[in-house]
Design an enzyme around this catalytic site. Structure first.
Site, PDB file in Angstrom:
ATOM      1  NE  ARG A 237      -4.296  -1.147  -0.118  1.00  0.00           N
ATOM      2  CZ  ARG A 237      -4.417  -2.095  -1.044  1.00  0.00           C
ATOM      3  NH1 ARG A 237      -3.384  -2.376  -1.838  1.00  0.00           N
ATOM      4  NH2 ARG A 237      -5.541  -2.765  -1.177  1.00  0.00           N
ATOM      5  CD  GLU A 266      -2.211   3.352  -6.068  1.00  0.00           C
ATOM      6  OE1 GLU A 266      -3.265   2.762  -6.403  1.00  0.00           O
ATOM      7  OE2 GLU A 266      -1.263   2.783  -5.507  1.00  0.00           O
ATOM      8  CG  HIS A 286      -2.352  -0.830  -7.247  1.00  0.00           C
ATOM      9  ND1 HIS A 286      -2.929  -0.044  -6.277  1.00  0.00           N
ATOM     10  CD2 HIS A 286      -2.316  -2.076  -6.726  1.00  0.00           C
ATOM     11  CE1 HIS A 286      -3.224  -0.784  -5.226  1.00  0.00           C
ATOM     12  NE2 HIS A 286      -2.861  -2.023  -5.481  1.00  0.00           N
TER      13      HIS A 286
END
Length: 516
Positions: A237, A266, A286
């Site tokens: 994370r 993000e 990601h």
């Protein structure tokens, strides 16, 4: 109080593999797939559904949860649940679950890819070649053989990373506050405290949730403790590694390079963008769970977990009430009922003014049951809006402190028992019950007074203090005039006693009376 889910209609609001919808519908659950909903559209749609399945795009805020008046369960097809307001869901009595194992292999492989890429500067060399260059000396790498990898977080993903990197001849060390050294040793990971771990590591990878204790775990205080030129990887994370600090340490050379699959913002903005574009950083959007296999797996798993919950088989993956998995077991049901009914009696006797309650489980086999029985007691005290998920949160919000303890010995002629000692306006009362016969919850003791026969906690019960003779002389005519007396139970003697009267209908004669 059996915990069950009656799911008639589920909304899938993010793109998941089609097998999710197929599995749910095959088990009699209606499903609507509506992706890319705006906040306003989601707020308008959510009241129509009992369940919600999301990935990471849908933000399940407190506002959405409040609007979902029929919601019983929210499922995340993946591991991270930071897009779901878990406290708000818990307060509304909504189960939140994820698929803890679905992404494991994909995330572990992505971590290993980034470590290998950092060691050999593969991404930078590829970019150089595409620019028409041939810089063999510039991209001199290093072998992984003999290097030390520090793994912070020794759950499923951390262990899978260790297993794979050990095949390169890498020494694996690690830290996890809830994984003991003897457990990590089973995976050839040497457990050590963080302050011991930092200076030994050539590579560091983090596999923890983003919580206050892990935010900025690698930052200005920890980078100076590491080897000069240490490589760091984050596939967990954004925020676990302090991005501003990482940028400074990349520039100074204290950090030799970073593999980042996740960012604090993000898509990246600000410092996150600077890192994504830094020549020493391998940046990915990601992609840890972005494999065909992982997406199929998490879609299948979340659907199966919903079906298992509806059928009362399992509550695997529950985030906000982990004890519910034990509460589903058949042997738990009568004890849940006992706990709830003791809580209801306490609320009745105190006229809803319980400020403090201590739940005690008795008997060696009852220790694991303490958490769900305490939740059931809290639900009984709180009333009809409470369930096993939200009862503890509701009690806390309403100023009722509920705690629990355990005693191995019972002290009664029963193999197991539960007591609740509650405080109401400074007056302390203890109710003790157990389960007898065909799973019947009964009251066996009131304060220090033991009933001559167990009192079934069902039907209409009135509780009266006083000597048996006077109580019965006063009550029998009144009860007789208003309804049928089923039975009378007495605890104590002439000097002090409590009388419980069961009647065919609920009647009020000036004494605490409850229908169970």
């Amino acid at each position: 109080m059996a915990f069950s889910l009656n799911l008639k209609r589920v909304l899938i609001s993010d793109s998941v593999d089609s097998c999710c919808k197929t599995i749910l519908e095959a088990n009699g659950i209606a499903v609507d797939l509506k992706t890319k909903l705006t906040k306003e559209e989601l707020l308008a749609e959510i009241p129509n559904y009992d369940g919600l399945i999301v990935r990471s795009a849908t933000k399940v805020t407190a506002e959405v949860i409040k609007a979902g008046k029929n919601l019983k369960i929210i499922g995340r097809a993946g591991t991270g649940v930071d897009n779901i307001d878990i406290p708000a869901a818990s307060l509304q009595g909504i189960i939140v679950m994820n698929t803890p194992g679905g992404n494991t292999i994909s995330a572990a492989e992505q971590t290993c890819v980034l470590i290998s890429t950092l060691a050999r500067h593969t991404a930078q060399a590829d970019a150089s070649m595409k620019a028409g260059k041939w810089d063999r000396k510039k991209y001199m790498g290093s072998e992984l053989l003999g290097k030390t990898l520090a793994i912070v977080g020794l759950g499923r993903i951390g262990r899978e990373v260790a297993y794979r990197m050990q095949s390169y001849g890498v020494t694996t060390i690690g830290y996890d506050p809830i994984v003991p050294a003897e457990e990590s040793a089973k995976y050839n990971i040497e457990w050590m405290e963080l302050d011991q771990l930092w200076p030994k590591a050539d590579y560091i990878t983090v596999h923890t949730p983003l919580i206050p204790q892990t935010r900025g775990l690698l930052g200005d205080k920890t980078f100076p403790l590491c080897k000069k030129g240490v490589y760091v990887v984050n596939c967990a994370r954004g925020g676990i590694i302090d991005e501003a600090s990482l940028l400074r340490n990349l520039e100074s050379g204290q950090c030799g390079g970073a593999g980042l699959d996740v960012f604090e913002t993000e898509p990246p903005t600000g410092v996150s963008t600077q890192l994504a574009q830094h020549p020493k950083v391998i940046a990915c959007p990601h992609l840890g769970a972005s494999t065909v296999e992982a997406q199929t797996r998490v879609a299948k798993e979340i659907a199966e977990q919903f079906v298992d919950a509806v059928q009362g088989k399992s509550l695997f993956g529950v985030i906000n009430a982990t004890f519910l998995a034990d509460a589903l077991k058949p042997q738990a049901q009568p004890w849940l009922s006992l706990g709830e009914r003791l809580g209801k009696v306490a609320a009745c006797l105190s006229q809803g003014k319980v400020t403090k309650a201590m739940v005690t489980t008795y008997g060696a086999d009852m220790k694991p049951a303490g958490r769900y029985i305490t939740a059931a007691v809290s639900a009984g005290i709180m009333g009809s809006d409470a369930n096993l998920v939200n009862s503890s949160v509701m009690a806390k919000e309403k100023g009722c402190q509920v705690s629990s303890t355990h005693v191995d010995t019972v002290g009664l002629r029963y193999p197991a028992a539960v007591s609740i000692t509650f405080d109401s306006d400074g007056k302390v009362t203890t109710l003790t019950g157990t389960v007898v016969g065909l799973d019947v919850p009964v009251l066996v003791k009131f304060d220090s007074l033991v009933f001559s026969g167990a009192v079934p906690l069902s039907g209409n019960l009135s509780f009266v203090k006083g000597s048996p003779g006077k109580v019965l002389a006063d009550l029998v005519p009144k009860f007789g005039e208003n309804g049928t007396i089923n039975y009378v139970h007495v605890a104590g003697g002439d000097s002090e006693s409590i009388v419980v009267v069961s009647t065919s209908s609920k009647i009020s004669v000036g004494y605490p009376c409850i229908t169970l």
